[in-house]
Scaffold this active site. Sequence first.
Site, PDB file in Angstrom:
ATOM      1  CD1 TRP A 155      39.389 -37.421  59.665  1.00 31.76           C
ATOM      2  CD2 TRP A 155      41.180 -36.096  59.686  1.00 31.76           C
ATOM      3  NE1 TRP A 155      39.156 -36.385  58.772  1.00 31.76           N
ATOM      4  CE2 TRP A 155      40.243 -35.558  58.769  1.00 31.76           C
ATOM      5  CE3 TRP A 155      42.397 -35.428  59.857  1.00 31.76           C
ATOM      6  CZ2 TRP A 155      40.485 -34.391  58.049  1.00 31.76           C
ATOM      7  CZ3 TRP A 155      42.640 -34.268  59.144  1.00 31.76           C
ATOM      8  CH2 TRP A 155      41.677 -33.759  58.246  1.00 31.76           C
TER       9      TRP A 155
ATOM     10  CD  GLU B 286      37.971 -37.927  63.656  1.00 29.52           C
ATOM     11  OE1 GLU B 286      37.284 -36.942  63.977  1.00 29.52           O
ATOM     12  OE2 GLU B 286      39.204 -37.992  63.862  1.00 29.52           O
TER      13      GLU B 286
ATOM     14  CE  LYS C 297      36.340 -32.727  58.389  1.00 25.54           C
ATOM     15  NZ  LYS C 297      37.633 -32.045  58.574  1.00 25.54           N
TER      16      LYS C 297
ATOM     17  CG  ASP D 201      34.488 -34.703  65.271  1.00 22.91           C
ATOM     18  OD1 ASP D 201      33.602 -33.824  65.269  1.00 22.91           O
ATOM     19  OD2 ASP D 201      35.681 -34.461  65.523  1.00 22.91           O
TER      20      ASP D 201
ATOM     21  CG  HIS E 245      34.049 -35.183  61.515  1.00 25.45           C
ATOM     22  ND1 HIS E 245      35.178 -35.981  61.522  1.00 25.45           N
ATOM     23  CD2 HIS E 245      34.494 -33.929  61.775  1.00 25.45           C
ATOM     24  CE1 HIS E 245      36.242 -35.241  61.781  1.00 25.45           C
ATOM     25  NE2 HIS E 245      35.846 -33.995  61.945  1.00 25.45           N
TER      26      HIS E 245
ATOM     27  CG  HIS F  76      37.205 -36.599  68.336  1.00 28.22           C
ATOM     28  ND1 HIS F  76      38.070 -36.323  67.301  1.00 28.22           N
ATOM     29  CD2 HIS F  76      37.911 -37.335  69.236  1.00 28.22           C
ATOM     30  CE1 HIS F  76      39.244 -36.878  67.549  1.00 28.22           C
ATOM     31  NE2 HIS F  76      39.163 -37.494  68.726  1.00 28.22           N
TER      32      HIS F  76
ATOM     33  CG  ASP G 279      34.932 -30.511  61.076  1.00 29.31           C
ATOM     34  OD1 ASP G 279      34.812 -30.506  62.300  1.00 29.31           O
ATOM     35  OD2 ASP G 279      36.000 -30.757  60.500  1.00 29.31           O
TER      36      ASP G 279
ATOM     37  CG  ASP H 265      36.211 -28.954  64.957  1.00 24.77           C
ATOM     38  OD1 ASP H 265      35.479 -29.838  65.400  1.00 24.77           O
ATOM     39  OD2 ASP H 265      37.000 -29.140  64.016  1.00 24.77           O
TER      40      ASP H 265
ATOM     41  CG  ASP I  39      38.507 -32.254  67.183  1.00 19.68           C
ATOM     42  OD1 ASP I  39      39.249 -31.250  67.188  1.00 19.68           O
ATOM     43  OD2 ASP I  39      38.357 -32.972  66.184  1.00 19.68           O
TER      44      ASP I  39
END
Length: 418
Positions: free
Chosen positions: A185, A226, A228, A259, A262, A286, A294, A296, A326
């Site tokens: 990433w 990855e 985003k 993810d 993302h 993720h 994002d 997390d 993540d």
Amino acid sequence: MTQAIEQAFELAKSRFAEQGVDVDAALKQLDQLPISMHCWQGDDVRGFENPQGALTGGIQATGNYPGRARTAVELRADLEQAMSLIPGPKRLNLHAIYLESDSRVERNEIKPQHFANWVEWAKTNGLGLDFNPSCFSHPLSENGFTLASANKEIREFWIEHCKASRKISAAFGEQLGTPSIMNIWIPDGMKDLPIDRFAPRERLANSLDEIISEKLDPAHHIDAVESKLFGIGAESYTVGSNEFCLGYAASRQTALTLDAGHFHPTEVISDKISTAMLYVPRLLLHVSRPVRWDSDHVVLLDDETQAIAHEIVRQRLFDKVHIGLDFFDASINRIAAWVIGTRNAKKALLRALLEPVDKLKKLELEGDYTARLALLEEQKSLPWQAVWEAYCVRHDVPAGAGWLDSVRHYEQQTLSKR
């Protein structure tokens, strides 16, 4: 197994058997699905290269809860404490900045020896290791570009870093007997509108091609890219977009990383899994919890976490999907965050494994959507919790919230003294 939990388990088995579900087979399958826990929850993504350095690349850990791990020894101890409260198989996901060395090592010069202690620890604890190049929080990433930089010297530095990371990943796989999945990433992008959207993506594709040009044994190492939507400082343009990474993974047959945080707030990765699996050989997930985008947060047993687990189980993607976590929350006890998030991911997998998938697929194929909906809704009320508690007891971890007492004790005896 305590008598009450055993009795509840036996009753639950009979209830699920009525739906055609073999609970023992489900638990056996759950024991084959490791969750890769992320090391960066324990130290707020600081690493040990320059632990006092500021985070860059759109990464922020918010909060100042006491007890952050300051050394690799502390981080491994914290991980052991968390893992002792989580049932079933686990892995550990490392970033390159978690190397150990008595002197400074530039990122393009990292070697397997700088992670030797992690490998020995993984052997002792029966874990596999996964890996990530760290293309952020570095002087050569401060202009917002790494592998897509127009500056050839900067680009070459990060290419060398990723090549070195692949060798470390392969060494993990060779020494531990389980392939390490290495996720690339990058934070590359622009805060405001760019004129040329094509050239950076062309440079990124070329950089990635050079990085993966050396063929490595897939029994030891797996490449993943990855995407985003955007990050802080890259709100208007992200080079490694979903379309870019999906296209790259499909055309080069690497793994694709999805993810949960993302994408746009109205997008979910559970719906993308079946599409991506038509074109890529493997997926790395993720599992995170976005709040708007994002951010997390600690994984909950929410609808999307459950939907992700359902997709893995319903399509029997056990050998093609790698599950990682993540999130990095510094506002609560960091060990508790690991425990809550990982246990929730495992609960979601268990609930999915206790679903009568073949019966539901048959009803769907026959067009009996009434029965499909009825069974899906009744399934939500079946006693999966009794199966979960029995699973915890079998793995010698607390079945209910009793794990929090252990975390509090560790906090008083260890974390509070840091």
